[in-house]
Write a protein that holds these residues in place. Structure first.
Motif, short mmCIF file in Angstrom:
data_model
loop_
_atom_site.label_atom_id
_atom_site.label_comp_id
_atom_site.label_asym_id
_atom_site.label_seq_id
_atom_site.Cartn_x
_atom_site.Cartn_y
_atom_site.Cartn_z
N THR A 228 51.88 115.03 68.62
CA THR A 228 53.00 115.88 68.20
C THR A 228 53.95 116.13 69.36
OG1 THR A 228 53.61 117.97 67.12
CG2 THR A 228 51.81 118.06 68.72
N GLY A 229 55.24 116.38 69.00
CA GLY A 229 56.24 116.68 70.02
C GLY A 229 56.93 115.47 70.59
N PHE A 230 56.83 114.31 69.91
CA PHE A 230 57.48 113.11 70.47
C PHE A 230 58.84 112.86 69.81
CE2 PHE A 230 54.75 111.61 67.01
CZ PHE A 230 55.57 110.76 66.29
N TYR A 231 59.69 112.17 70.56
CA TYR A 231 61.01 111.77 70.07
C TYR A 231 61.43 110.53 70.85
CZ TYR A 231 65.80 111.80 68.48
OH TYR A 231 66.98 111.41 67.90
N PRO A 232 62.02 109.52 70.21
CA PRO A 232 62.35 109.44 68.78
C PRO A 232 61.13 109.08 67.94
CG PRO A 232 63.00 107.42 69.89
CD PRO A 232 62.50 108.35 70.97
N HIS A 233 61.38 108.75 66.67
CA HIS A 233 60.25 108.49 65.76
C HIS A 233 59.74 107.06 65.83
CE1 HIS A 233 63.22 106.39 63.43
NE2 HIS A 233 63.89 107.50 63.14
N ARG A 234 60.35 106.23 66.67
CA ARG A 234 59.90 104.83 66.76
C ARG A 234 58.61 104.78 67.58
NH1 ARG A 234 65.41 104.80 67.28
NH2 ARG A 234 65.27 104.96 69.55
N ALA A 235 57.52 105.08 66.94
CA ALA A 235 56.24 105.18 67.62
C ALA A 235 55.12 104.74 66.68
CB ALA A 235 56.00 106.61 68.09
N ALA A 236 53.97 104.49 67.26
CA ALA A 236 52.79 104.13 66.47
C ALA A 236 51.56 104.78 67.08
CB ALA A 236 52.61 102.61 66.42
N LEU A 237 50.60 105.06 66.23
CA LEU A 237 49.34 105.67 66.65
C LEU A 237 48.22 104.87 66.02
CD1 LEU A 237 48.52 108.21 68.33
CD2 LEU A 237 48.32 109.43 66.16
N VAL A 238 47.32 104.33 66.84
CA VAL A 238 46.27 103.45 66.33
C VAL A 238 44.92 103.79 66.96
CG1 VAL A 238 47.90 101.55 65.94
CG2 VAL A 238 46.64 101.67 68.10
N TRP A 239 43.87 103.46 66.25
CA TRP A 239 42.52 103.52 66.79
C TRP A 239 42.11 102.11 67.23
CZ3 TRP A 239 39.64 107.44 68.32
CH2 TRP A 239 39.84 108.71 67.76
N ARG A 240 41.42 102.04 68.36
CA ARG A 240 40.91 100.75 68.84
C ARG A 240 39.40 100.83 69.08
NH1 ARG A 240 44.60 99.21 73.99
NH2 ARG A 240 43.13 100.75 74.84
N VAL A 267 46.27 109.81 62.74
CA VAL A 267 45.51 108.70 62.18
C VAL A 267 44.04 109.08 62.24
CG1 VAL A 267 45.49 107.52 64.43
CG2 VAL A 267 45.00 106.23 62.34
N ASP A 268 43.36 108.94 61.09
CA ASP A 268 41.96 109.36 60.97
C ASP A 268 41.02 108.17 61.12
OD1 ASP A 268 42.97 111.84 60.48
OD2 ASP A 268 42.60 111.82 58.32
N LEU A 269 39.89 108.43 61.75
CA LEU A 269 38.86 107.41 61.93
C LEU A 269 37.56 107.91 61.33
CD1 LEU A 269 37.75 104.77 63.19
CD2 LEU A 269 37.30 106.10 65.28
N ASN A 270 37.01 107.13 60.39
CA ASN A 270 35.73 107.46 59.75
C ASN A 270 34.59 106.98 60.64
OD1 ASN A 270 33.52 107.85 58.12
ND2 ASN A 270 34.44 106.96 56.29
N ASP A 283 38.90 104.32 71.24
CA ASP A 283 39.96 105.14 71.81
C ASP A 283 41.17 105.16 70.88
OD1 ASP A 283 41.36 102.73 72.29
OD2 ASP A 283 40.53 102.58 74.31
N CYS A 284 41.98 106.19 71.03
CA CYS A 284 43.20 106.35 70.25
C CYS A 284 44.39 106.04 71.16
CB CYS A 284 43.29 107.77 69.69
SG CYS A 284 44.84 108.12 68.82
N VAL A 285 45.34 105.26 70.65
CA VAL A 285 46.45 104.80 71.49
C VAL A 285 47.78 105.18 70.84
CG1 VAL A 285 47.51 102.84 72.64
CG2 VAL A 285 45.03 102.86 72.28
N PHE A 286 48.60 105.89 71.59
CA PHE A 286 49.97 106.20 71.16
C PHE A 286 50.91 105.22 71.84
CE2 PHE A 286 54.09 108.17 71.73
CZ PHE A 286 54.37 108.68 70.48
N GLN A 287 51.72 104.52 71.03
CA GLN A 287 52.63 103.50 71.53
C GLN A 287 54.06 103.91 71.22
OE1 GLN A 287 50.98 100.35 69.17
NE2 GLN A 287 49.67 99.60 70.82
N PHE A 288 54.92 103.85 72.24
CA PHE A 288 56.31 104.27 72.12
C PHE A 288 57.22 103.06 72.31
CE2 PHE A 288 57.99 108.82 72.92
CZ PHE A 288 58.75 108.74 71.76
#
Length: 364
Positions: A228-240, A267-270, A283-288
């Motif tokens: 949360t709190g990122f700008y702009p919205h061109r981002a991705a959040l993934v689990w690896r 992004v949720d991980l079961n 790990d969880c990765v935020f990509q901008f």
């Protein structure tokens, strides 16, 4: 694009999550108009200007006001007062009259005698700052459904509903309307988009990194990676897992706006089939977009935030609460008995009675 009635003036375009980014950056300008019928507590016509999902200003036909949201937007119109007067004419006279007439016509076509009805229009463009490509659009929606939209390539109107076919025939034959759409959507609007970006560069072209947290409701719930709190919205959040992006047992959420103009996503991980020993492989990765360094959050037990409390942990507080409640009840009962005893004392004890009165009213 479907225009729904509940969007009103606080419309934000929710983008699909993607883990791949193009080298270029696309910017958008949207003018969103909403007209209503059958809503006594809602303005008959409102408009909003949005750049890259940021609300720049809005107008209300009933109050006859245009509200500009940023100082740099106000500066634009201070330097071009004629343009502001033009927007006032559009928002207070031309567009409200047009929309009102169209709603009345549509109610007849759809055989509607009353009720609440919403007519919306989203007109604007998307501009690629690398290639210079411009895509213009002009969409109309009625009661939450697509009604008619322009196709600039074929210079025709697309009518997905039978009730829109009459409008399509009329507007297809109006060559002047089509020329106006072509010029506005491919020339005028891109120029205004570039002007907004130039004046609001420090706001619209800023980069804000997010705060990333791991959240879990209960030990058996999925672990949510929340940025949360990122700008702009061109981002991705993934689990690896072991450095490879996961697609199974993963649930991606939408990018949502925060009240301060930034964005959030999760992004949720079961982990139901993952042993505790294997957690360190995730790990969880935020990509901008445009930022080389990823934000990596390891899946570790002590990093997970939760408000879940074990039943055993609740025993002591609950027991203590019961004891405190019992003491309160006993004290209250004792006070009632005490008052009753005081009340049946003979009237020959004025000093005691006065003393009790002074205890209740120490300032007298």
């Amino acid at each position: 694009m479907k225009l729904t009635s509940h969007q009103n003036m606080k419309i934000f375009i929710l983008l699909l999550l993607s883990s791949h980014f193009a080298s270029s950056v696309k910017h958008s300008l949207n003018y969103i108009y909403t007209a209503s019928s059958g809503l006594p507590d809602f303005p008959e016509f409102v408009g909003a200007a949005v750049v890259d999902d940021n609300l720049l200003g809005n107008c209300d036909s009933s109050k006859k006001i245009i509200e500009l949201k940023h100082d740099w937007v106000k500066k634009i119109y201070e330097n071009d007062p004629h343009q502001l007067e033009e927007y006032k004419r559009l928002c207070f006279v031309e567009e409200p009259n047009f929309f009102k007439a169209e709603i009345n016509s549509l109610k007849q076509r759809f055989n509607q005698s009353g009720g609440v009805h919403i007519l919306q229009r989203m007109i604007g463009c998307e501009w690629d700052d690398e290639t210079g490509e411009v895509i213009g659009y002009n969409h109309y929606g009625y009661d939450g459904e697509d009604f008619i939209s322009v196709d600039l390539k074929t210079e025709t109107w697309i009518a997905p509903k039978p009730q829109a076919f009459i409008t399509k025939l009329k507007w297809d034959a109006d060559k002047a309307r089509m020329k106006l759409n072509q010029y506005s959507l491919t020339v005028i609007y891109p120029e205004w988009l570039k002007k907004y970006l130039a004046y609001g560069r420090s706001f619209l072209l800023r980069t804000e990194l997010p705060s990333v947290s791991l959240l879990q409701k209960t030990p058996s719930s999925p672990v949510s990676c929340h940025a949360t709190g990122f700008y702009p919205h061109r981002a991705a959040l993934v689990w690896r897992k072991d450095g490879e992006e996961l697609h199974e047992e993963v649930d991606h959420g939408e990018i949502l706006p925060n009240h301060d103009g930034t964005f959030q996503m999760s992004v949720d991980l079961n982990l139901s089939s993952v042993t505790p020993e294997d957690w360190t492989r995730y790990d969880c990765v935020f990509q901008f977009s445009g930022v080389k360094e990823d934000i990596i959050t390891k899946l570790e037990k002590d990093r997970i935030r939760t408000n879940w409390v074990k039943p055993s942990d609740m025993t002591v507080p609950v027991t203590a609460a019961v004891v405190v409640l019992a003491l309160i009840l006993i004290g209250a009962a004792g006070f009632i008995v005490y008052k009753k005893k005081k009340a049946i004392r003979p009237p020959s004890s004025p000093d005691n009675s006065a003393e009790f009165s002074e205890q209740l009213n120490p300032e007298t």
